[in-house]
Design a protein around this motif. Structure first.
Motif, short mmCIF file in Angstrom:
data_model
loop_
_atom_site.label_atom_id
_atom_site.label_comp_id
_atom_site.label_asym_id
_atom_site.label_seq_id
_atom_site.Cartn_x
_atom_site.Cartn_y
_atom_site.Cartn_z
N MET A 10 58.44 24.77 97.55
CA MET A 10 58.14 26.16 97.96
C MET A 10 56.65 26.34 98.23
O MET A 10 56.25 27.00 99.19
CB MET A 10 58.59 27.15 96.87
N ARG A 39 57.47 13.26 99.73
CA ARG A 39 57.84 11.93 99.24
C ARG A 39 59.32 11.62 99.44
O ARG A 39 59.69 10.49 99.78
CB ARG A 39 57.46 11.81 97.75
N ALA A 62 54.45 30.26 93.52
CA ALA A 62 54.15 29.29 94.58
C ALA A 62 53.89 30.01 95.91
O ALA A 62 52.94 29.69 96.63
CB ALA A 62 55.31 28.30 94.72
N SER A 113 50.41 18.06 100.50
CA SER A 113 51.27 17.06 99.86
C SER A 113 52.39 17.77 99.12
O SER A 113 52.14 18.50 98.15
CB SER A 113 50.42 16.23 98.88
N GLY A 114 53.64 17.57 99.58
CA GLY A 114 54.80 18.17 98.92
C GLY A 114 55.40 19.29 99.74
O GLY A 114 54.70 20.23 100.12
N GLY A 126 58.52 30.72 89.05
CA GLY A 126 57.90 29.54 89.67
C GLY A 126 57.79 29.68 91.18
O GLY A 126 56.73 29.43 91.77
N VAL A 174 53.31 16.26 104.13
CA VAL A 174 54.09 15.07 103.76
C VAL A 174 54.95 15.35 102.54
O VAL A 174 54.54 16.07 101.62
CB VAL A 174 53.18 13.83 103.49
N GLY A 223 69.06 22.07 92.95
CA GLY A 223 68.45 23.03 92.02
C GLY A 223 69.28 24.30 92.00
O GLY A 223 70.11 24.53 92.88
N SER A 224 69.04 25.12 91.00
CA SER A 224 69.82 26.35 90.88
C SER A 224 69.10 27.46 91.64
O SER A 224 67.92 27.33 91.96
CB SER A 224 69.99 26.73 89.41
N ALA A 265 48.21 23.86 94.49
CA ALA A 265 48.99 25.10 94.66
C ALA A 265 50.34 24.92 93.98
O ALA A 265 50.84 23.81 93.85
CB ALA A 265 49.17 25.41 96.14
N TYR A 303 69.08 16.72 89.16
CA TYR A 303 67.75 17.26 88.85
C TYR A 303 67.57 17.21 87.33
O TYR A 303 68.41 17.74 86.59
CB TYR A 303 67.63 18.71 89.35
N ARG A 317 64.32 18.67 99.82
CA ARG A 317 65.06 18.62 98.55
C ARG A 317 65.74 19.96 98.31
O ARG A 317 65.10 20.95 97.98
CB ARG A 317 64.11 18.26 97.41
N GLY A 340 54.36 24.01 99.04
CA GLY A 340 53.91 23.24 100.20
C GLY A 340 54.38 23.84 101.51
O GLY A 340 53.61 23.93 102.49
N ASP A 375 53.40 24.66 91.27
CA ASP A 375 53.54 24.02 89.95
C ASP A 375 52.45 22.97 89.69
O ASP A 375 52.10 22.73 88.54
CB ASP A 375 54.90 23.32 89.84
#
Ligand SMILES: Cc1cc2nc3c(=O)[nH]c(=O)nc-3n(C[C@H](O)[C@H](O)[C@H](O)COP(=O)(O)OP(=O)(O)OC[C@H]3O[C@@H](n4cnc5c(N)ncnc54)[C@H](O)[C@@H]3O)c2cc1C
Length: 337
Positions: free
Chosen positions: A10, A31, A301, A6-7, A297, A29, A39-40, A283, A263, A36, A12, A285
């Motif tokens: 990075m 959402r 991941a 799910s997600g 982060g 999957v 982000g920086s 897994a 964001y 996406r 997922g 965040d």
């Protein structure tokens, strides 16, 4: 095993690549209706560099390297430069690689096995772990059964909430908020990244390649809002910076008003005593957000997704042993970050 991830952030994407590579049947999957890619730029650091090499994507990552953070300047309200940020102050390992978040997402997305595409616009609605498998109902109405569910759905993880309980049991708010907005008018040949501060606030421009972002931080106690309500997020941000018309603040706030992909999030950490329960494991965040302040982060991941796949490969048929190994090996990285 049939594994639901799910997600498609990075964690997922990396889980999809690594678990697919050792022969599992992956359903991934996301959402959002698309990958996406805002982000920086984010850093790949420490052991995550070696992991990306083993995953076969290091060359592509290094070919997309940028040097955005090193170009940071602190300015006064009239734009005068007060101080610059030495790059050595923000790096913590020799081969640190800063890469645009969108580029990393695209590199990982392209490395997924051809038979395991991301299902966009889909999310778990309910799930029930009966011990032998997990019955999942999706928001589309589809139902399916999996041997394992990997929750890689970020700091505000739904998988965590459904399996482990309310977010506030695990979230530690660090006292401020961060936002990024697309600022196309500021893109161009200028490479410096100016930031203006006043007590409790920071606002600036971050440039890399042909992209410019408006970056905002402000201190605040925890704010309750709907994570999916973009207008509510914009209003919180506009209120936080209201009454300031110095430098390029009005231009950045105007970009916030117009941005369909703003964001916005709290700067928070996730602390959990365990990342697994039954046939569900977390897994990235979702399990252990260290916050953007850690600069690790994405590295966490990627390393975690690798260690999870390694642990499952090394303990066939024994999920408990695999999860124990995964957590034991990943925890030291998380604690350091
Ligand atoms: C759009 C975006 C921009 C970001 N920008 C920054 C930044 O500028 N600086 C920074 O430090 N960190 C940023 N982050 C966080 C950073 O990417 C993560 O800390 C890090 O890469 C760990 O990745 P992750 O995959 O665990 O979590 P994330 O990158 O947050 O990815 C989680 C993914 O899960 C998806 N998702 C959420 N809920 C569901 C659901 N119910 N079902 C299916 N999918 C779901 C999300 O849409 C997202 O794609 C950003 C995250 C996102 C999503």
């Amino acid at each position: 095993m049939r594994i639901l991830v799910s997600g498609a952030g990075m964690a997922g994407l990396a889980a999809g690549i690594n678990l697919g590579a050792i022969g599992h049947d992956i359903t991934l999957v996301e959402r959002a209706g698309h990958l996406r890619v805002n982000g920086s730029p984010i850093d790949i650091r420490g052991d995550a560099i070696e992991v990306t090499r083993k995953m076969g994507v290091l060359d592509q990552i290094q070919g997309r390297k940028v040097t955005m953070t090193e170009m940071t300047q602190f300015i006064s309200a009239d734009g005068t430069v007060l101080a610059e940020l030495p790059g050595s102050e923000v790096s913590d390992s020799e081969d640190d690689t800063e890469i645009p978040r969108e580029e990393l997402a695209r590199v990982l997305h392209a490395a997924l096995a051809p038979g395991a595409p991301v299902v966009f616009g889909e999310s778990i609605k309910h799930m029930h772990d009966d011990g032998d498998g997990v019955e999942v109902t999706f928001i589309s109405g589809k139902q399916d059964r999996f041997d394992l569910v990997v929750g890689a759905d970020g700091m505000h993880s739904l998988t965590r909430r459904l399996t482990f309980g309310p977010e506030q049991d695990y979230l530690k708010h660090l006292g401020f908020y961060v936002a990024l907005t697309d600022l196309p008018a500021a893109a161009g040949t200028e490479r410096k990244n100016p930031f203006l501060n006043w007590p409790g606030h920071m606002i600036g421009i971050a440039r890399y390649n042909d992209t410019a972002l408006g970056v905002m931080n402000f201190r605040s106690a925890w704010i309750d809002y709907d994570y999916h309500d973009l207008d509510a997020q914009k209003q919180i941000l506009l209120d936080a910076f209201a009454g300031h018309d110095e430098w390029r603040v009005p231009e950045i706030l105007d970009a916030v008003r117009k941005d369909p992909e703003l964001y916005f999030d709290s700067v928070s950490q996730i602390h959990m005593p365990s990342w697994h329960h039954g046939r569900v494991v977390l897994a990235g965040d979702a399990a252990h957000c260290a916050s953007g302040l850690s600069g690790r982060g994405a590295s966490l991941a990627i390393t975690g997704a690798w260690l999870l796949a390694e642990a499952l490969r090394g303990n066939p048929g024994d999920l408990e042993a695999a999860f124990h190994e995964y957590e034991t090996r990943q925890r030291p990285y998380v604690a350091r970050a």
